[in-house]
Scaffold this motif. Structure first.
Motif, PDB file in Angstrom:
ATOM      1  N   ILE A  56       0.842  -1.194   0.000  1.00 40.98           N
ATOM      2  CA  ILE A  56       0.000   0.000   0.000  1.00 40.98           C
ATOM      3  C   ILE A  56       0.875   1.241   0.000  1.00 40.98           C
ATOM      4  N   GLY A  57       1.911   1.236   0.834  1.00 42.51           N
ATOM      5  CA  GLY A  57       2.854   2.336   0.878  1.00 42.51           C
ATOM      6  C   GLY A  57       4.265   1.796   0.795  1.00 42.51           C
ATOM      7  N   ASN A 115       6.358   6.383  -1.840  1.00 41.12           N
ATOM      8  CA  ASN A 115       5.238   6.832  -2.668  1.00 41.12           C
ATOM      9  C   ASN A 115       4.236   7.609  -1.810  1.00 41.12           C
ATOM     10  N   THR A 171       1.225   7.133  -0.956  1.00 41.05           N
ATOM     11  CA  THR A 171       0.385   6.362  -0.039  1.00 41.05           C
ATOM     12  C   THR A 171       1.130   5.953   1.234  1.00 41.05           C
ATOM     13  N   THR A 183      -0.407   7.947   3.936  1.00 44.01           N
ATOM     14  CA  THR A 183      -1.857   7.954   4.059  1.00 44.01           C
ATOM     15  C   THR A 183      -2.274   7.872   5.526  1.00 44.01           C
ATOM     16  N   GLN A 184      -3.152   8.777   5.945  1.00 36.56           N
ATOM     17  CA  GLN A 184      -3.662   8.836   7.318  1.00 36.56           C
ATOM     18  C   GLN A 184      -2.555   9.058   8.346  1.00 36.56           C
TER      19      GLN A 184
END
Length: 303
Positions: free
Chosen positions: A30-31, A108, A110, A113-114
């Motif tokens: 995801i990341g 990246n 992501t 993210t959060q």
């Protein structure tokens, strides 16, 4: 005529170009995060990476002489520097024959993210500083942070990537503190700050111009004011208060930067670029470009 941009370099292409291999899980993550040492100059080896956009972030400590080429300027590193590269802004990094190594990490979008508003900080925004020359003492401090990142990265700690994200924020804040106090003077987030931030976010959301996003829709202060549901005079005051520029100047600066990128980085005609940037007549774009650069778009493209 088919319009194409030079391909944006992906993480996969970076690994193939640089190392001729791919991490096993890169397409499943995801990341993604990784870090590498920057090799000292070796005679006969390539010393420049191509001018293009990337789809990932890169933070680097470089020791020795380098030049970084952007669409509208060249920044020279004399001794050592901390640099921040991002997917919005294409660049070419040229290592000179006295480069003495360094370290860098890539990740990246992501990956954060959060985990905070990472991309909103000035070091990743157009018209801001992305490269910070360091003293010997500052370089050692930055090197220490990178070594802590390396230690976490090589560990088996369950939450090591959270620790790495915190350390990346440490590098980011280290750089921001190097800026003149007038640029980073901490002020409460008042109405003007909020309006200016929302305006900047709306403006940036229109870029970059590429094959999947062919034109902008907002060009004038009044159009942005309508979107933000504020009076244009209120918007103008807020932007002036927070940036020391008029709303029109901020918009013009961003249009000019994207125009330079498209002229250098695409095969689009001048008229296609003009219409993509919201100019109804090519002559208006030519006049705009010449007013701000002193040269025509065609002459700029040929340089």
């Amino acid at each position: 005529m088919e319009r194409t941009m030079n391909n944006i370099e992906s993480l996969e292409e970076f690994y193939k170009r640089k190392f001729e291999w791919l991490p096993e899980n890169i397409r499943k993550e995801i990341g993604h995060f990784n870090m590498f040492d920057l090799e000292p100059f070796v005679e006969g080896k390539a010393t420049a990476i191509p001018y293009r956009r990337r789809d990932f972030y890169k933070i680097m400590l470089v020791r020795g002489g380098s030049r970084v080429h952007y669409a509208d300027k060249v920044v020279e590193v004399k001794q050592q520097a901390l640099s921040f590269s991002n997917p919005k802004i294409p660049y070419k990094w040229e290592h000179l024959d006295r480069v003495g190594g360094g370290v860098y990490c890539i990740f990246n979008p992501t990956f954060f993210t959060q985990f905070g508003q990472f991309a909103h900080y000035e070091v990743f925004q157009p018209n801001s500083d992305h490269i910070f020359e360091l003293t010997d003492e500052q370089a050692e401090q930055v090197s220490g942070v990178f070594e802590r990142i390396r230690s976490e990265f090589n560990s088996d700690y369950k939450y090591k990537y959270d620790a790495i994200r915190n350390l990346i924020f440490e590098l980011l804040h280290f750089a921001l503190k190097l800026q003149p106090t007038s640029q980073i003077d901490a002020q409460p987030l008042n109405a003007s700050n909020r309006i200016s931030m929302l305006f900047t976010e709306l403006l940036e959301r229109q870029f970059p111009i590429d094959d999947s996003h062919l034109s902008i829709s907002l060009r004038t202060a009044s159009e942005f004011a309508d979107q933000l549901n504020v009076h244009v005079n209120h918007l103008n005051r807020a932007v002036k208060e927070t940036t020391q520029k008029t709303t029109s100047q901020v918009i013009a600066d961003r249009l000019l930067q994207e125009a330079m990128v498209l002229l250098r980085h695409s095969n689009w005609s001048v008229s296609e670029i003009a219409f993509a940037l919201g100019f109804k007549e090519v002559t208006h774009f030519n006049n705009f470009f010449k007013k701000h650069t002193g040269t025509s778009p065609l002459k700029f493209r040929k340089v």
